[in-house]
Scaffold this motif. Sequence first.
Motif, mmCIF file in Angstrom:
data_model
loop_
_atom_site.group_PDB
_atom_site.id
_atom_site.type_symbol
_atom_site.label_atom_id
_atom_site.label_comp_id
_atom_site.label_asym_id
_atom_site.label_seq_id
_atom_site.Cartn_x
_atom_site.Cartn_y
_atom_site.Cartn_z
ATOM 1 N N GLU A 1 0.829 -1.206 0.000
ATOM 2 C CA GLU A 1 0.000 0.000 0.000
ATOM 3 C C GLU A 1 0.866 1.259 0.000
ATOM 4 O O GLU A 1 0.580 2.218 -0.724
ATOM 5 N N GLU A 2 1.923 1.264 0.803
ATOM 6 C CA GLU A 2 2.821 2.419 0.799
ATOM 7 C C GLU A 2 3.477 2.600 -0.564
ATOM 8 O O GLU A 2 3.635 3.725 -1.058
ATOM 9 N N LEU A 3 3.853 1.488 -1.172
ATOM 10 C CA LEU A 3 4.468 1.539 -2.494
ATOM 11 C C LEU A 3 3.532 2.190 -3.510
ATOM 12 O O LEU A 3 3.913 3.133 -4.213
ATOM 13 N N VAL A 4 2.294 1.686 -3.589
ATOM 14 C CA VAL A 4 1.345 2.213 -4.565
ATOM 15 C C VAL A 4 0.989 3.658 -4.241
ATOM 16 O O VAL A 4 0.943 4.516 -5.133
ATOM 17 N N ARG A 5 0.758 3.946 -2.966
ATOM 18 C CA ARG A 5 0.408 5.313 -2.574
ATOM 19 C C ARG A 5 1.497 6.303 -2.992
ATOM 20 O O ARG A 5 1.201 7.400 -3.481
ATOM 21 N N LEU B 1 -2.432 -7.780 -2.422
ATOM 22 C CA LEU B 1 -2.830 -7.270 -3.737
ATOM 23 C C LEU B 1 -4.323 -6.936 -3.773
ATOM 24 O O LEU B 1 -4.731 -5.898 -4.312
ATOM 25 N N ILE B 2 -5.142 -7.815 -3.198
ATOM 26 C CA ILE B 2 -6.581 -7.562 -3.158
ATOM 27 C C ILE B 2 -6.878 -6.315 -2.343
ATOM 28 O O ILE B 2 -7.691 -5.460 -2.744
ATOM 29 N N SER B 3 -6.235 -6.196 -1.191
ATOM 30 C CA SER B 3 -6.455 -5.040 -0.325
ATOM 31 C C SER B 3 -6.088 -3.737 -1.018
ATOM 32 O O SER B 3 -6.837 -2.748 -0.969
ATOM 33 N N VAL B 4 -4.947 -3.724 -1.679
ATOM 34 C CA VAL B 4 -4.511 -2.503 -2.355
ATOM 35 C C VAL B 4 -5.408 -2.199 -3.547
ATOM 36 O O VAL B 4 -5.707 -1.025 -3.824
ATOM 37 N N HIS C 1 -8.553 -2.870 -3.718
ATOM 38 C CA HIS C 1 -9.763 -2.318 -3.093
ATOM 39 C C HIS C 1 -9.558 -0.852 -2.721
ATOM 40 O O HIS C 1 -10.413 0.000 -3.003
ATOM 41 N N ARG C 2 -8.413 -0.555 -2.112
ATOM 42 C CA ARG C 2 -8.106 0.822 -1.725
ATOM 43 C C ARG C 2 -7.942 1.703 -2.970
ATOM 44 O O ARG C 2 -8.364 2.866 -2.978
ATOM 45 N N ALA C 3 -7.347 1.162 -4.005
ATOM 46 C CA ALA C 3 -7.171 1.926 -5.241
ATOM 47 C C ALA C 3 -8.518 2.296 -5.843
ATOM 48 O O ALA C 3 -8.708 3.416 -6.336
ATOM 49 N N GLY C 4 -9.463 1.357 -5.827
ATOM 50 C CA GLY C 4 -10.790 1.650 -6.349
ATOM 51 C C GLY C 4 -11.486 2.738 -5.561
ATOM 52 O O GLY C 4 -12.193 3.583 -6.135
ATOM 53 N N GLN C 5 -11.293 2.748 -4.248
ATOM 54 C CA GLN C 5 -11.930 3.755 -3.407
ATOM 55 C C GLN C 5 -11.347 5.144 -3.632
ATOM 56 O O GLN C 5 -12.055 6.151 -3.527
ATOM 57 N N GLY D 1 -9.343 6.133 -6.405
ATOM 58 C CA GLY D 1 -9.031 6.513 -7.776
ATOM 59 C C GLY D 1 -7.559 6.405 -8.125
ATOM 60 O O GLY D 1 -7.063 7.127 -8.993
ATOM 61 N N TRP D 2 -6.849 5.494 -7.469
ATOM 62 C CA TRP D 2 -5.433 5.296 -7.793
ATOM 63 C C TRP D 2 -5.316 4.516 -9.106
ATOM 64 O O TRP D 2 -6.082 3.583 -9.353
ATOM 65 N N PRO D 3 -4.355 4.842 -9.950
ATOM 66 C CA PRO D 3 -4.172 4.110 -11.213
ATOM 67 C C PRO D 3 -3.390 2.815 -11.017
ATOM 68 O O PRO D 3 -2.377 2.563 -11.665
ATOM 69 N N PHE D 4 -3.880 1.988 -10.110
ATOM 70 C CA PHE D 4 -3.313 0.665 -9.851
ATOM 71 C C PHE D 4 -4.331 -0.368 -10.288
ATOM 72 O O PHE D 4 -5.512 -0.279 -9.932
ATOM 73 N N HIS D 5 -3.873 -1.367 -11.056
ATOM 74 C CA HIS D 5 -4.803 -2.357 -11.593
ATOM 75 C C HIS D 5 -4.239 -3.761 -11.426
ATOM 76 O O HIS D 5 -3.139 -4.065 -11.885
ATOM 77 N N LEU D 6 -5.026 -4.610 -10.771
ATOM 78 C CA LEU D 6 -4.688 -6.024 -10.609
ATOM 79 C C LEU D 6 -5.426 -6.823 -11.670
ATOM 80 O O LEU D 6 -6.656 -6.890 -11.673
ATOM 81 N N TYR D 7 -4.663 -7.385 -12.594
ATOM 82 C CA TYR D 7 -5.206 -8.290 -13.605
ATOM 83 C C TYR D 7 -4.876 -9.719 -13.158
ATOM 84 O O TYR D 7 -3.822 -9.965 -12.569
ATOM 85 N N GLY D 8 -5.751 -10.653 -13.472
ATOM 86 C CA GLY D 8 -5.464 -12.025 -13.080
ATOM 87 C C GLY D 8 -6.111 -13.039 -14.001
ATOM 88 O O GLY D 8 -7.040 -12.727 -14.745
ATOM 89 N N ALA D 9 -5.607 -14.257 -13.937
ATOM 90 C CA ALA D 9 -6.180 -15.374 -14.686
ATOM 91 C C ALA D 9 -5.982 -16.640 -13.869
ATOM 92 O O ALA D 9 -4.933 -16.814 -13.234
ATOM 93 N N GLY D 10 -6.983 -17.491 -13.876
ATOM 94 C CA GLY D 10 -6.856 -18.717 -13.110
ATOM 95 C C GLY D 10 -8.028 -19.655 -13.332
ATOM 96 O O GLY D 10 -8.851 -19.474 -14.240
ATOM 97 N N LEU D 11 -8.116 -20.652 -12.493
ATOM 98 C CA LEU D 11 -9.094 -21.726 -12.618
ATOM 99 C C LEU D 11 -10.496 -21.274 -12.187
ATOM 100 O O LEU D 11 -10.653 -20.168 -11.657
ATOM 101 N N PRO D 12 -11.501 -22.118 -12.396
ATOM 102 C CA PRO D 12 -12.870 -21.719 -12.055
ATOM 103 C C PRO D 12 -13.090 -21.354 -10.585
ATOM 104 O O PRO D 12 -14.074 -20.687 -10.259
ATOM 105 N N ASN D 13 -12.182 -21.759 -9.694
ATOM 106 C CA ASN D 13 -12.360 -21.438 -8.281
ATOM 107 C C ASN D 13 -11.806 -20.067 -7.904
ATOM 108 O O ASN D 13 -11.777 -19.712 -6.722
ATOM 109 N N VAL D 14 -11.367 -19.274 -8.888
ATOM 110 C CA VAL D 14 -10.773 -17.969 -8.588
ATOM 111 C C VAL D 14 -11.714 -17.058 -7.800
ATOM 112 O O VAL D 14 -11.307 -16.491 -6.780
ATOM 113 N N PRO D 15 -12.972 -16.861 -8.224
ATOM 114 C CA PRO D 15 -13.832 -15.972 -7.432
ATOM 115 C C PRO D 15 -13.975 -16.427 -5.986
ATOM 116 O O PRO D 15 -13.913 -15.604 -5.063
#
Length: 394
Positions: free
Chosen positions: A156-160, A191-194, A196-200, A202-216
């Motif tokens: 979080e400090e890094l992204v901020r 990564l999820i926490s940051v 979430h904070r980025a969305g709140q 408006g930080w230009p941080f984006h987590l992209y991901g790919a994985g199996l059906p159990n990802v959600p």
Amino acid sequence: MDQTLNPYTPGAGKPPPALVGREAELDAGRVVVARTARGTSATAPLFYGLRGVGKTVLLKALHAQAETAGWLTVEIEGKQEASEQQHTRRRLARGLVTAARATAGRRGTLSDAWKRALGTISSFSVAAGATGVELSLGVDPMRGRGDTGDPETDLEELVRDMVPALKESGIGLGVFVDEIQDLDPATLSALISVQHRAGQNGWPFHLYGAGLPNVPARLAEVRSYSERFHFVQIGALSDTDARAAFADPALQVGVEYEAAALDRLVQVSGGYPYFVQVFGDQAWRLAPGPQVITREDADVAVAEATAVLDDSLFHSRWNRATPAQKALMRAMAEDSGHSQISDLVARMGKRKPSDLSVTRDGLIKKGLIYAPDRGLLQFTVPHMDDYIRRQHET
């Protein structure tokens, strides 16, 4: 056929000649890049689906979009092995340093915002133990933050600290995670926490991901609010798109399919992009040509491609299972599609569903099966049931 002209690219994560049928996902990626450049909020996708549907290829395509736009990007991959998971934060830090060095190098004179950002990146990398890489830009790592040793605090400090520099340049910071379900819990939670904070904020941080059906479910297990992220299920290609995936690359080099040949290959591939490439590759290799792939060629290709898949994709996954796990997989293979746990209990001579719990959980952790719904199990690899019936009759 002329093997030098073979347009098919079988192999995990290898980009096909064209991303047929994925226009919506590619357009969504372009929207994220464009909105980030405008300083407006955007949500990156998290892809999930069976193996062989092209999730990794899509992730790489969106990564290329971000890099073309000048973003600072990092690629990491989740690992099941505990020894590998311990090094995830180090790989993340090394990737950040490498990307920051390239980004800063393109900028020439650094603004104060970029100097602060690079200082935190440097201190973050030192704390993570990312040896062997340095920014080499006259930045003092001791002046930065992100070095407490706590993954969530540090990230979080890094992204901020990077936000002012990113906004100044109209770019984003993108972290692209393949096999995200296997990411170690501490890094995944951070990564999820940051994000979430980025969305709140408006930080230009984006987590992209790919994985199996159990990802959600996996991400919700780590952080409940991740249910609000942008999950995108990736499935098999439509019949029309599967035909185009076979026929269009061949047509570009002057080769056509007989209608019956195309019908056969589309049917056996199930529309899964990985299988399209394997079957298409074998059809090209085995057809005498020079300009037409016939139904007879397709039949020969199906037999050869099936053997190739049995010896590589399926065999390697089968061998990862314990004897008890193989017994459960054999029982599942008697069904078409998903299996009812209650049916498996009776089929295997067990007394109650809990008798299968340890075996089931072990297979899920190995990424061989998943639970599409309560009381159901299904293979993560398409056609795994066919392989088991062919090679390991019950």
